[in-house]
Motif scaffolding. Structure first.
Motif, mmCIF file in Angstrom:
data_model
loop_
_atom_site.group_PDB
_atom_site.id
_atom_site.type_symbol
_atom_site.label_atom_id
_atom_site.label_comp_id
_atom_site.label_asym_id
_atom_site.label_seq_id
_atom_site.Cartn_x
_atom_site.Cartn_y
_atom_site.Cartn_z
ATOM 1 N N ASP A 175 9.890 -23.703 3.636
ATOM 2 C CA ASP A 175 10.265 -23.235 2.304
ATOM 3 C C ASP A 175 9.702 -21.850 1.966
ATOM 4 O O ASP A 175 9.855 -21.371 0.856
ATOM 5 N N GLU A 176 9.068 -21.198 2.936
ATOM 6 C CA GLU A 176 8.481 -19.889 2.684
ATOM 7 C C GLU A 176 9.429 -18.789 3.149
ATOM 8 O O GLU A 176 9.799 -18.724 4.311
ATOM 9 N N SER A 177 9.822 -17.949 2.214
ATOM 10 C CA SER A 177 10.661 -16.796 2.542
ATOM 11 C C SER A 177 10.277 -15.648 1.621
ATOM 12 O O SER A 177 9.772 -15.859 0.517
ATOM 13 N N TRP A 178 10.519 -14.429 2.087
ATOM 14 C CA TRP A 178 10.165 -13.227 1.335
ATOM 15 C C TRP A 178 11.375 -12.326 1.269
ATOM 16 O O TRP A 178 12.164 -12.264 2.207
ATOM 17 N N ASP A 179 11.507 -11.607 0.152
ATOM 18 C CA ASP A 179 12.627 -10.691 -0.038
ATOM 19 C C ASP A 179 12.324 -9.298 0.493
ATOM 20 O O ASP A 179 13.199 -8.615 1.013
ATOM 21 N N GLN A 180 11.081 -8.866 0.335
ATOM 22 C CA GLN A 180 10.704 -7.490 0.667
ATOM 23 C C GLN A 180 9.290 -7.490 1.224
ATOM 24 O O GLN A 180 8.454 -8.310 0.830
ATOM 25 N N ILE A 181 9.041 -6.554 2.126
ATOM 26 C CA ILE A 181 7.711 -6.354 2.699
ATOM 27 C C ILE A 181 7.368 -4.879 2.532
ATOM 28 O O ILE A 181 8.191 -4.010 2.819
ATOM 29 N N VAL A 182 6.158 -4.612 2.040
ATOM 30 C CA VAL A 182 5.720 -3.230 1.826
ATOM 31 C C VAL A 182 4.309 -3.087 2.409
ATOM 32 O O VAL A 182 3.447 -3.932 2.166
ATOM 33 N N LEU A 183 4.093 -2.012 3.166
ATOM 34 C CA LEU A 183 2.771 -1.682 3.693
ATOM 35 C C LEU A 183 2.301 -0.396 3.025
ATOM 36 O O LEU A 183 3.006 0.615 3.060
ATOM 37 N N VAL A 184 1.112 -0.465 2.411
ATOM 38 C CA VAL A 184 0.535 0.708 1.741
ATOM 39 C C VAL A 184 -0.834 0.969 2.361
ATOM 40 O O VAL A 184 -1.683 0.076 2.407
ATOM 41 N N ARG A 185 -1.036 2.197 2.822
ATOM 42 C CA ARG A 185 -2.300 2.589 3.456
ATOM 43 C C ARG A 185 -3.152 3.350 2.440
ATOM 44 O O ARG A 185 -2.713 4.346 1.865
ATOM 45 N N TYR A 186 -4.371 2.829 2.223
ATOM 46 C CA TYR A 186 -5.349 3.453 1.323
ATOM 47 C C TYR A 186 -6.477 4.032 2.163
ATOM 48 O O TYR A 186 -6.841 3.444 3.196
ATOM 49 N N PRO A 187 -7.080 5.133 1.747
ATOM 50 C CA PRO A 187 -8.192 5.703 2.507
ATOM 51 C C PRO A 187 -9.389 4.757 2.604
ATOM 52 O O PRO A 187 -10.164 4.834 3.549
ATOM 53 N N SER A 188 -9.523 3.860 1.618
ATOM 54 C CA SER A 188 -10.639 2.905 1.601
ATOM 55 C C SER A 188 -10.332 1.815 0.578
ATOM 56 O O SER A 188 -9.435 1.970 -0.251
ATOM 57 N N ILE A 189 -11.111 0.752 0.619
ATOM 58 C CA ILE A 189 -10.959 -0.306 -0.382
ATOM 59 C C ILE A 189 -11.349 0.224 -1.764
ATOM 60 O O ILE A 189 -10.779 -0.187 -2.779
ATOM 61 N N ASP A 190 -12.295 1.173 -1.799
ATOM 62 C CA ASP A 190 -12.683 1.765 -3.083
ATOM 63 C C ASP A 190 -11.534 2.560 -3.698
ATOM 64 O O ASP A 190 -11.365 2.564 -4.922
ATOM 65 N N ALA A 191 -10.719 3.218 -2.861
ATOM 66 C CA ALA A 191 -9.550 3.944 -3.371
ATOM 67 C C ALA A 191 -8.547 2.964 -3.977
ATOM 68 O O ALA A 191 -7.982 3.227 -5.050
ATOM 69 N N PHE A 192 -8.347 1.831 -3.322
ATOM 70 C CA PHE A 192 -7.452 0.806 -3.863
ATOM 71 C C PHE A 192 -7.958 0.327 -5.220
ATOM 72 O O PHE A 192 -7.199 0.231 -6.189
ATOM 73 N N MET A 193 -9.247 0.031 -5.309
ATOM 74 C CA MET A 193 -9.825 -0.451 -6.565
ATOM 75 C C MET A 193 -9.723 0.610 -7.659
ATOM 76 O O MET A 193 -9.423 0.282 -8.811
#
Length: 134
Positions: A84-102
Motif C-alpha cells: 500500500d506504499e506509493s509515492w507521487d514525487q521524489i525530490v533530492l535537495v543537497r544542503y551544505p550542512s545540517i545546520d544550513a537545513f535548520m
C-alpha cells in the motif's frame, strides 16, 4: 500513519546524529492530496499544484542557505515496499550542512511558504543522508 511535518523530537534526533561538517542530502518522498487543504483559507488547487507553488516560493529560501535541488521526478513505482506504499514525487535537495537545513526551516521566509507544502501533502517522508561507505 501519515506524516507531513517533522516533530521537534525528530528534528533533535537528526541534529544530534548528523555530522555538522559535511553536506546532507534530503530525500523527499511525497504523496499529494487530490485537493490542497489549507487551514486558514479555501484555495482551489490540487495538491500537486500547491506543491509546485511551494517549490517556487521556497526556492529563494533554499538558495539563501547554499542548498540546491539536485533531482526531482515522478515516481514510477516501488520494487521493494509494502503493497500500500506509493509515492507521487521524489525530490533530492543537497544542503551544505545540517545546520544550513535548520537555518532554512527556522527562517521567517520559509515559515511563510511552508503552508503550501503542508496543504499539498497527504503523506511524506524526509530522510537525511550523508555520504559514506556501507
Amino acid at each position: 500513519m501519515d506524516a507531513i511535518n517533522p516533530t521537534p523530537e525528530q528534528l533533535q534526533k537528526v541534529l544530534a546524529d548528523t555530522p555538522k561538517d559535511q553536506p546532507v542530502v534530503m530525500l523527499n518522498l511525497l504523496r499529494f492530496r487530490e485537493r490542497a487543504s489549507y487551514k486558514e483559507e479555501a484555495q482551489e488547487r490540487s495538491g500537486r499544484e500547491a506543491y509546485k507553488l511551494y517549490m517556487k516560493e521556497a526556492a529563494a529560501c533554499v538558495e539563501s542557505v547554499g542548498a540546491e535541488v539536485i533531482w526531482s521526478g515522478r515516481s514510477a513505482g516501488s520494487l521493494i515496499a509494502p503493497p500500500d506504499e506509493s509515492w507521487d514525487q521524489i525530490v533530492l535537495v543537497r544542503y551544505p550542512s545540517i545546520d544550513a537545513f535548520m537555518a532554512m526551516i527556522e527562517s521567517t521566509e520559509y515559515k511563510g511558504v511552508v503552508r503550501h507544502r503542508t496543504a499539498a501533502l497527504k503523506d511524506s517522508r524526509l530522510v537525511a543522508s550523508v555520504e559514506g561507505r556501507i
